[in-house]
Design a protein around this motif. Structure first.
Motif: not given
Length: 393
Positions: A128-131, A191-202
């Motif tokens: 997962l990535r995004g803002r 506030k804003d949230i940033i995820v750079e490159d997180a692994f999210v299990p099913d």
């Protein structure tokens, strides 16, 4: 039992109101405000019983949010948004529920659900990535729901219509400071949230469509009535309840102010039939908004309680009325604010904060009337709305 939090909030009203200026100045809920919300148990109203929650009737939840918001708009907003997250968590994988609440059932969960991230399938889950914008109350939360579109092998959006709700612990995302500089609901700290490159299990994900119609409860073995309700009936409920509560707070402040007011005309407000008529009309509009919102969710609850399927038409009418109740309540706030005189704009007069908070709450996407009104009108005519017209219903 399920109304215990409502009684607690009513008893703590003056203390909650006293925290509002500090929360606004801080740009997030003050520690005292959070402590009062925890003491009342607002955030646990829709939490499942096995984790100490009340699995409450959603009407009771909405009424409790209204009381909080009538004293502090920002606190009511955080309760309205964050208070629904335990409801969805109850429909997630039991492993995730244990991770979130196993050691601390008081844990708060943030959001937003807007699909502003990309979830790329990998073995065992997603990257997962995004803002994301507008994570209300996020400073006080240790987990978060985020919306994401499915990505292809290169991490580009593959199908904008295929969206997930994904859940992450605090260590996997960043809360971006200084991203909540606004004119209303300042204390929500959205506030804003940033995820750079997180692994999210099913098991920490769910197809957003699976939540939409209330069928998820049967899939996970939940039989409590509240969990058989549709997502797009429950999530808007808390937000609109906050807006109506803010309107009720504005009305209460206005009435107290006008009681002793004599403007430059020399006629006491209580002897001015024009202003008194306007006050009564505004009060009636706010009361109608409250009644319509509570009636809508109660009707859906009653259908679910007896096992009657909740149709798209049921959902559409409820959403239409929910949106209209918000607009009606804010219109009433405008009417009383316009009759509060020049002193209404002073920073030390709480009516200006309620006025700003009400308009800011109305800006939320779930209060956008166009598509929902269109879809509801088509449905009542027996015409099937197109997929794009069914969004958020």
């Amino acid at each position: 039992m399920t109304r215990k939090a409502l009684e607690q909030v009513e008893a703590l009203s003056e203390q909650i109101a006293a925290t509002a200026p500090d929360s606004e100045a801080l740009g997030r809920l003050s520690d005292e405000s959070v402590a009062l919300i925890r003491q009342a148990g607002v955030m646990r109203m829709l939490q499942p019983a096995e984790f100490g929650g009340a699995a409450a009737h959603p009407r009771d939840f909405a009424e409790t949010v209204m009381v909080v918001a009538s004293n502090c708009g920002s606190a009511g907003w955080v309760c309205g948004v964050g208070g629904v997250h335990p409801w969805e968590m109850a429909l997630m994988d039991p492993r995730l529920q244990q991770e979130v609440w196993g050691e601390n059932p008081e844990t708060w969960i943030a959001s937003p659900y807007a699909p502003q991230g990309i979830a790329t399938p990998v073995d065992g889950g997603y990257r997962l990535r995004g803002r994301w914008n507008f994570s209300s109350g996020t400073d006080h939360c240790d987990w978060i729901f985020l919306g994401a579109v499915l990505g292809d092998a290169d991490g580009a959006p593959a199908d904008p219509r295929g969206t997930l709700h994904v859940v992450l612990p605090r260590r996997d995302y960043v809360v971006v400071e200084d991203t909540w500089d606004v004119i209303g609901l300042c204390g929500t700290g959205s506030k804003d949230i940033i995820v750079e490159d997180a692994f999210v299990p099913d098991y920490r994900t769910v197809d957003a469509a699976a939540m939409a119609d209330g069928g998820r409860a049967a899939q996970v073995g939940r039989d409590e009535t509240v969990y058989r309700l549709p997502f797009w009936s429950m999530f808007p409920l808390g937000i609109t309840a906050a807006v109506i509560g803010i309107a009720e707070g504005a009305l209460a402040v206005h009435l107290a102010y006008q009681r002793e007011r004599t403007p430059m005309t020399g006629t006491r407000i209580i002897d001015d039939p024009y202003t008194m008529s306007a006050i009564s009309e505004a009060a009636a509009e706010i009361a109608a908004s409250r009644a319509q919102l509570l009636d809508g969710i109660s009707r859906l609850y009653d259908l679910a309680d007896v096992g009657t399927p909740i149709t798209f038409a049921d959902r559409a009418v409820t959403r239409r009325n929910q949106i209209r109740s918000a607009w009606r309540a804010v219109g009433a706030v405008d009417a009383i604010f316009a009759r509060s005189g020049g002193n209404a704009v002073r920073r030390d007069n709480p009516i200006q904060r309620f006025w700003r908070d009400a308009h800011t709450g109305l800006q939320h996407a779930i209060h956008t009337p166009g598509l929902t009104y269109h879809a509801t009108a088509l449905t009542t005519m027996g015409i099937e709305p197109r997929p794009a017209q069914r969004i958020m219903i």
